[in-house]
Scaffold this motif. Structure first.
Motif, PDB file in Angstrom:
ATOM      1  N   GLY A   1       0.807  -1.216   0.000  1.00 50.61           N
ATOM      2  CA  GLY A   1       0.000   0.000   0.000  1.00 50.61           C
ATOM      3  C   GLY A   1       0.838   1.262   0.000  1.00 50.61           C
ATOM      4  O   GLY A   1       0.442   2.287   0.563  1.00 50.61           O
ATOM      5  N   ALA A   2       2.013   1.204  -0.641  1.00 51.46           N
ATOM      6  CA  ALA A   2       2.876   2.386  -0.689  1.00 51.46           C
ATOM      7  C   ALA A   2       2.179   3.539  -1.397  1.00 51.46           C
ATOM      8  O   ALA A   2       1.356   3.339  -2.290  1.00 51.46           O
ATOM      9  CB  ALA A   2       4.177   2.046  -1.414  1.00 51.46           C
ATOM     10  N   VAL A   3       2.501   4.753  -0.999  1.00 52.09           N
ATOM     11  CA  VAL A   3       1.971   5.954  -1.651  1.00 52.09           C
ATOM     12  C   VAL A   3       3.131   6.578  -2.420  1.00 52.09           C
ATOM     13  O   VAL A   3       3.957   7.310  -1.883  1.00 52.09           O
ATOM     14  CB  VAL A   3       1.384   6.933  -0.627  1.00 52.09           C
ATOM     15  CG1 VAL A   3       0.839   8.179  -1.330  1.00 52.09           C
ATOM     16  CG2 VAL A   3       0.275   6.247   0.170  1.00 52.09           C
ATOM     17  N   TRP A   4       3.178   6.232  -3.712  1.00 47.91           N
ATOM     18  CA  TRP A   4       4.337   6.551  -4.533  1.00 47.91           C
ATOM     19  C   TRP A   4       4.387   8.011  -4.966  1.00 47.91           C
ATOM     20  O   TRP A   4       5.429   8.478  -5.412  1.00 47.91           O
ATOM     21  CB  TRP A   4       4.331   5.682  -5.791  1.00 47.91           C
ATOM     22  CG  TRP A   4       4.643   4.254  -5.549  1.00 47.91           C
ATOM     23  CD1 TRP A   4       3.764   3.250  -5.282  1.00 47.91           C
ATOM     24  CD2 TRP A   4       5.935   3.655  -5.548  1.00 47.91           C
ATOM     25  NE1 TRP A   4       4.430   2.063  -5.116  1.00 47.91           N
ATOM     26  CE2 TRP A   4       5.770   2.282  -5.274  1.00 47.91           C
ATOM     27  CE3 TRP A   4       7.225   4.134  -5.755  1.00 47.91           C
ATOM     28  CZ2 TRP A   4       6.835   1.396  -5.204  1.00 47.91           C
ATOM     29  CZ3 TRP A   4       8.299   3.254  -5.684  1.00 47.91           C
ATOM     30  CH2 TRP A   4       8.090   1.901  -5.401  1.00 47.91           C
ATOM     31  N   ASN A   5       3.282   8.712  -4.885  1.00 48.92           N
ATOM     32  CA  ASN A   5       3.263  10.012  -5.543  1.00 48.92           C
ATOM     33  C   ASN A   5       2.499  11.058  -4.776  1.00 48.92           C
ATOM     34  O   ASN A   5       1.866  10.787  -3.750  1.00 48.92           O
ATOM     35  CB  ASN A   5       2.697   9.867  -6.960  1.00 48.92           C
ATOM     36  CG  ASN A   5       3.691  10.336  -8.007  1.00 48.92           C
ATOM     37  OD1 ASN A   5       4.088  11.492  -8.001  1.00 48.92           O
ATOM     38  ND2 ASN A   5       4.114   9.436  -8.884  1.00 48.92           N
TER      39      ASN A   5
ATOM     40  N   GLU B   1      -1.386   1.282  -8.134  1.00 48.79           N
ATOM     41  CA  GLU B   1      -1.797   2.617  -8.579  1.00 48.79           C
ATOM     42  C   GLU B   1      -0.732   3.590  -8.072  1.00 48.79           C
ATOM     43  O   GLU B   1      -0.854   4.166  -7.009  1.00 48.79           O
ATOM     44  CB  GLU B   1      -3.171   2.977  -8.004  1.00 48.79           C
ATOM     45  CG  GLU B   1      -4.218   1.878  -8.155  1.00 48.79           C
ATOM     46  CD  GLU B   1      -4.496   1.528  -9.608  1.00 48.79           C
ATOM     47  OE1 GLU B   1      -4.585   2.458 -10.433  1.00 48.79           O
ATOM     48  OE2 GLU B   1      -4.624   0.336  -9.902  1.00 48.79           O
ATOM     49  N   GLY B   2       0.317   3.753  -8.849  1.00 54.89           N
ATOM     50  CA  GLY B   2       1.464   4.498  -8.360  1.00 54.89           C
ATOM     51  C   GLY B   2       1.545   5.941  -8.793  1.00 54.89           C
ATOM     52  O   GLY B   2       2.394   6.681  -8.303  1.00 54.89           O
ATOM     53  N   MET B   3       0.702   6.374  -9.722  1.00 49.40           N
ATOM     54  CA  MET B   3       0.818   7.717 -10.286  1.00 49.40           C
ATOM     55  C   MET B   3      -0.112   8.711  -9.570  1.00 49.40           C
ATOM     56  O   MET B   3      -1.064   8.311  -8.905  1.00 49.40           O
ATOM     57  CB  MET B   3       0.483   7.673 -11.771  1.00 49.40           C
ATOM     58  CG  MET B   3       1.513   6.909 -12.593  1.00 49.40           C
ATOM     59  SD  MET B   3       3.171   7.645 -12.530  1.00 49.40           S
ATOM     60  CE  MET B   3       4.041   6.457 -11.487  1.00 49.40           C
ATOM     61  N   PRO B   4       0.131  10.016  -9.709  1.00 52.63           N
ATOM     62  CA  PRO B   4      -0.735  10.995  -9.064  1.00 52.63           C
ATOM     63  C   PRO B   4      -2.158  10.949  -9.626  1.00 52.63           C
ATOM     64  O   PRO B   4      -2.350  10.773 -10.835  1.00 52.63           O
ATOM     65  CB  PRO B   4      -0.080  12.344  -9.407  1.00 52.63           C
ATOM     66  CG  PRO B   4       1.293  12.010  -9.851  1.00 52.63           C
ATOM     67  CD  PRO B   4       1.241  10.648 -10.436  1.00 52.63           C
ATOM     68  N   VAL B   5      -3.144  11.090  -8.760  1.00 53.78           N
ATOM     69  CA  VAL B   5      -4.530  11.229  -9.212  1.00 53.78           C
ATOM     70  C   VAL B   5      -4.757  12.676  -9.626  1.00 53.78           C
ATOM     71  O   VAL B   5      -4.023  13.584  -9.226  1.00 53.78           O
ATOM     72  CB  VAL B   5      -5.523  10.822  -8.113  1.00 53.78           C
ATOM     73  CG1 VAL B   5      -5.277   9.386  -7.672  1.00 53.78           C
ATOM     74  CG2 VAL B   5      -5.436  11.780  -6.922  1.00 53.78           C
ATOM     75  N   GLN B   6      -5.782  12.899 -10.460  1.00 50.98           N
ATOM     76  CA  GLN B   6      -6.171  14.247 -10.864  1.00 50.98           C
ATOM     77  C   GLN B   6      -7.534  14.597 -10.262  1.00 50.98           C
ATOM     78  O   GLN B   6      -8.409  13.740 -10.169  1.00 50.98           O
ATOM     79  CB  GLN B   6      -6.266  14.378 -12.395  1.00 50.98           C
ATOM     80  CG  GLN B   6      -4.957  14.239 -13.137  1.00 50.98           C
ATOM     81  CD  GLN B   6      -4.622  12.804 -13.436  1.00 50.98           C
ATOM     82  OE1 GLN B   6      -5.460  12.032 -13.879  1.00 50.98           O
ATOM     83  NE2 GLN B   6      -3.391  12.419 -13.171  1.00 50.98           N
ATOM     84  N   LEU B   7      -7.707  15.844  -9.878  1.00 58.32           N
ATOM     85  CA  LEU B   7      -8.990  16.354  -9.380  1.00 58.32           C
ATOM     86  C   LEU B   7      -9.448  17.447 -10.325  1.00 58.32           C
ATOM     87  O   LEU B   7      -8.709  18.401 -10.576  1.00 58.32           O
ATOM     88  CB  LEU B   7      -8.823  16.907  -7.965  1.00 58.32           C
ATOM     89  CG  LEU B   7     -10.075  17.523  -7.333  1.00 58.32           C
ATOM     90  CD1 LEU B   7     -11.104  16.438  -7.018  1.00 58.32           C
ATOM     91  CD2 LEU B   7      -9.704  18.295  -6.063  1.00 58.32           C
ATOM     92  N   PHE B   8     -10.661  17.315 -10.880  1.00 60.33           N
ATOM     93  CA  PHE B   8     -11.132  18.318 -11.830  1.00 60.33           C
ATOM     94  C   PHE B   8     -12.652  18.272 -11.928  1.00 60.33           C
ATOM     95  O   PHE B   8     -13.304  17.379 -11.379  1.00 60.33           O
ATOM     96  CB  PHE B   8     -10.501  18.113 -13.210  1.00 60.33           C
ATOM     97  CG  PHE B   8     -10.681  16.742 -13.800  1.00 60.33           C
ATOM     98  CD1 PHE B   8     -11.800  16.430 -14.568  1.00 60.33           C
ATOM     99  CD2 PHE B   8      -9.723  15.754 -13.604  1.00 60.33           C
ATOM    100  CE1 PHE B   8     -11.957  15.165 -15.123  1.00 60.33           C
ATOM    101  CE2 PHE B   8      -9.861  14.489 -14.160  1.00 60.33           C
ATOM    102  CZ  PHE B   8     -10.988  14.190 -14.919  1.00 60.33           C
TER     103      PHE B   8
ATOM    104  N   ALA C   1      -5.293   6.277 -12.948  1.00 60.18           N
ATOM    105  CA  ALA C   1      -4.969   5.121 -13.785  1.00 60.18           C
ATOM    106  C   ALA C   1      -3.790   4.389 -13.175  1.00 60.18           C
ATOM    107  O   ALA C   1      -2.938   4.997 -12.508  1.00 60.18           O
ATOM    108  CB  ALA C   1      -4.636   5.565 -15.203  1.00 60.18           C
ATOM    109  N   GLY C   2      -3.730   3.064 -13.417  1.00 57.05           N
ATOM    110  CA  GLY C   2      -2.652   2.278 -12.844  1.00 57.05           C
ATOM    111  C   GLY C   2      -2.158   1.213 -13.798  1.00 57.05           C
ATOM    112  O   GLY C   2      -2.538   1.145 -14.968  1.00 57.05           O
TER     113      GLY C   2
END
Length: 826
Positions: free
Chosen positions: A261-265, A333-340, A355-356
């Motif tokens: 459950g690492a938080v990569w970003n 799911e290692g990449m930053p999420v987007q909020l919009f 996306a992962g």
């Protein structure tokens, strides 16, 4: 400089205009949503839309919502094809998306943070093991806030640095006091989020058995504020699993040594509610075949492979959505999420996009975490394989780089890596083992309608692509074959392509940052050095004020200074941006201009007010005005004695200036001295009225040691340091005289275009460039042979000329069109 008069040489001008001058799908769901909450209170959803940030790029993905979109307007679809390399700088090791603040570009690589001058690419400061004893994480980047840089180290430290100087403000441990850690944490690599006085950072050691965690620290002093855990502590049991829905199964009751459950970003934040959103990595161990991972598919292993909303004030969960339950294939799911904001079924809705590596782009309701749609991207094959075979996407496939959301097009741009893995054994017998394959790598870039999930267009690319950023109806991306692209955001059509064989973008991890009309990209290159490259729009010319004449280059700041005779001003042009940064008012009828590298001053001769204006290259302000002889024209800097020499056409003399003070008495020279240059420890003065060149010897108390006859009406002077010759333009005889600085004699007379005026030496090629005002050309002369090798049409009445070695450009002032033309000197 001045108008030409055949009977009397050069005279002062009084008119405002000089005529002739010398001079960028809705699909089925398999995920699990919920809001189990160990003491968490649900926070109300946002009620207003997110405002666009300004055109800076102070965060990894431009803004705190991670959209990867720049609202800059300088680069557009009509001029993006004019992008050219402005500068490049080698940086050791890996590098992510650059961050830009206050004319500095911040990059990470080789365990260091580097601040680079935005205009020149010169390194301003470095923070690393050698300077601070800090080994900075290099995979993604930094965050800037309130003049400070925030970054993490490989030694599990969170660091605050002064963004201007690189000095350390504070250093704290990210992992101190974590409950249930089983291994030594060796991260984090995550980029921090800075919001509301908090620095929020994730830990990335889940793949080596550490417990995923997000922590908030005080921006002011680094004090720990709260901690959020993504998985239960180890060894897991029925008690400590309860807060995570007992989702780690029967083996958990027996003391499962599991983690992940690492938080990569970097998280995204909603500024209206203070909710932060982030994605988590896979469970540990990575595959199902280990005995101490439960074989029961009902055990979903929360909160791995999830998108999570957390209250940024207290660190309590608001909601979660699991995209890959019970992940046995390393599809985190290692990449930053987007909020919009986008329109869903006709209603404006705030959403979270993610996306992962499983190869899906999810869109979730930002208020509740409820899924809206998911889109299959990349190659999918044998996803439910239970025995031997080939599987797409593999553990290094799917989406594993940064995506972008463009509010102008209401589209999502995401890159899928088409990588597979070979599996052997049997899943039911816990013998399944999968090995990623690294042959035939390629990527697919997708443009997705954010309202419906419909794929609008896609583009296949070679190798692993480097992620996506967008601006002004343009998408920027790169492939794994050294190519950078600008694409039409609505169609995917290629608008611009640049191949850089010296660098490759396969593992640059992040897309370009775009701001102030420039594009900044990092790449590992073909070696371990790595590079950062800056691209800028190259128009045909740059508009300046009335009647530009003298031109020079400030090497320290990579700025071009242009004396505008008709408007009494100096235009300051950025060599990197190819645009006027500011205009400085000076004295009457400015003509010549010289750069003092020791003091960083620019000296402008004002022929109408008999003065010289001294400009600070650091502040672009006039710091002094010096009275000199009558009708000053040319100026030259002597780096050996630190003085500036100024020709006074009206009084047939040369004045000397040190700093902002006149020094000594005027030096008598020939009739109507005009152009002037320093070379071989001598000062050479073109006397337009007497058709001579005076040689002043600073070592002999500034006495004229030699007078050399040249062609008719000499004006410009330049020194060729490679061949030890001085070149003088003869405006009436349409020739250039080459003078040996050894013998002090004319060794060649070279025929050029009509009315040659300005002259400059190219330090790279050792060639000479001469502007011909009446034939609207410039002539290139080979310094080694004193022969003409090229003639180029430029403007209508070219006058002054300057060479910039950083970009290998020539800048030519055109008095008729009030513009400065530029071109490559090669």
């Amino acid at each position: 400089m001045a108008a030409h008069n055949e009977s009397s040489g050069v005279t002062r001008l009084s008119g405002s205009r000089i005529g002739i001058i010398l001079l960028l799908c809705l699909l089925a769901f398999s995920g699990v949503a919920g809001n189990f909450q160990p003491g968490a209170a649900k926070t109300a959803g946002p009620t207003s839309s997110l405002a666009l940030q300004d055109a800076s790029w102070e965060f990894q993905m431009q803004n705190q919502q991670n959209t990867g979109y720049s609202p800059q307007t300088i680069i557009n679809q009509n001029n993006v094809g004019q992008l050219q390399l402005a500068w490049s700088t080698d940086v050791p090791g890996d590098a992510g998306t650059p961050v830009i603040w206050n004319s500095l570009v911040f990059i990470t690589g080789g365990g260091a943070i580097r601040a680079v001058n935005e205009t020149t690419g010169h390194i301003v400061w470095v923070a690393d093991k050698n300077s601070d004893g800090l080994d900075f994480s290099t995979r993604v980047g930094v965050t800037i806030d309130a003049g400070d840089v925030f970054a993490a180290t490989f030694s599990s430290q969170l660091v605050s640095l002064n963004a201007t100087t690189g000095a350390v403000n504070w250093v704290v441990s990210v992992t101190s006091g974590i409950v249930g850690s089983m291994v030594t944490y060796d991260g984090p690599q995550a980029t921090p989020l800075v919001y509301d006085g908090k620095v929020i950072v994730g830990e990335t050691s889940g793949d080596v058995g550490a417990r995923g965690v997000v922590r908030a620290f005080s921006e002011n002093n680094g004090a720990l504020l709260w901690t959020f855990y993504t998985v239960p502590p180890a060894p897991m049991n029925s008690t400590n699993q309860a807060a995570f829905g007992n989702t780690w199964g029967t083996n958990g009751t027996n003391g499962c040594q599991c983690a992940g459950g690492a938080v990569w970003n970097v998280p995204a934040v909603d500024p209206h509610t203070g909710i932060i959103y982030f994605a988590t990595g896979n469970p540990y161990p990575l595959v199902k075949g280990y005995d101490y991972r439960t074989p029961n598919d009902a055990d979903t292993n929360l909160c791995t492979d999830c998108v999570i909303g957390v209250n940024s004030t207290n660190g309590q969960m608001v909601w979660y959505f699991q995209e890959v339950p019970h992940d046995w294939g390393d599809h985190d799911e290692g990449m930053p999420v987007q909020l919009f904001n986008t329109t869903i079924n006709g209603v404006q809705t705030e959403v979270v996009g993610d996306a992962g590596k499983a190869g899906y782009y999810f869109e979730l309701n930002a208020h509740t975490g409820a899924p809206i749609y998911k889109v299959k991207v990349g190659i999918h094959l044998n996803e439910n394989l239970t025995s031997q075979g080939l599987v797409y996407p593999g553990a290094d496939g799917g989406v594993d780089t940064l995506s972008s959301y463009d509010p102008k097009t209401s589209m999502i741009y995401t890159m899928a890596w088409n990588s597979h893995q070979i599996c052997k054994g049997n899943l039911a017998l816990n013998t399944m083992r999968c090995v990623p394959q690294y042959t035939g790598l390629n990527s697919t870039l997708y443009g997705i309608d954010a309202s419906t999930g419909t794929i609008v267009w896609n583009m296949n690319m070679s190798g692993y692509g480097g992620g996506v950023s967008s601006t002004n109806d343009i998408v920027f991306t790169s492939d794994g074959n050294h190519n950078f692209y600008a694409l039409n955001a609505m169609t995917g059509a290629i608008l611009w392509q640049h191949n850089d064989p010296s660098g490759g973008s396969q593992w640059n991890w992040g897309p370009p940052s775009i701001t102030n009309g420039m594009v900044f990209e990092t790449t590992l290159g073909n070696t371990s050095t790595g590079r950062i490259e800056a691209y800028a729009i190259v128009p045909s010319s740059i508009s300046v004020m009335d009647d530009p004449f003298g031109v020079t280059h400030d090497t320290a700041n990579d700025l071009i200074y242009v004396a505008n005779y008709g408007s009494g001003s100096v235009s300051v042009i950025s060599d990197a941006r190819l645009a006027v940064l500011t205009t400085i008012d000076v004295g009457s009828e400015p003509m010549g201009i010289a750069y003092d590298s020791a003091n960083g001053y620019l000296y402008v001769t004002n022929s109408g007010s008999d003065t010289v204006s001294v400009i600070s290259g650091l502040t672009n302000q006039v710091v002094g005005t010096v009275s000199v002889g009558s009708s000053p024209q040319g100026a030259a800097y002597d780096p050996k004695n630190g003085r500036v020499y100024v020709t006074n056409t009206g009084s047939n003399s040369v004045s000397t200036i040190n700093g902002t003070q006149i020094t000594g008495s005027p030096i008598p020279v020939g009739s109507k001295p005009y152009g002037i240059a320093f070379g071989a420890n001598q000062i050479y003065v073109a006397n337009s009225g007497s058709n001579t060149v005076s040689v002043i010897s600073p070592s002999l108390n500034d006495k004229v040691s030699r007078t050399i006859s040249v062609g008719s009406s000499p004006t410009g002077v330049a020194y060729d340091s490679a061949n030890k010759e001085v070149y003088v333009t003869n405006s009436i005889s349409d020739s250039v005289s080459a003078i040996s600085t050894t013998s002090k004699t004319v060794v060649a007379t070279i025929a050029v275009g009509e009315s040659p005026y300005g002259v400059v030496y190219d330090t790279r090629s050792s060639n000479i460039y001469v502007t011909n005002t009446l034939s609207a050309t410039y002539t290139e002369i080979a310094g080694s042979s004193n022969t003409v090798i090229n003639t180029v049409s430029v403007g209508f009445s070219p006058t002054g000329i300057a060479f910039v070695s950083i970009t290998d450009r020539l800048y030519v002032a055109d008095n008729e069109t009030n513009s400065v033309y530029y071109s490559s000197a090669t």
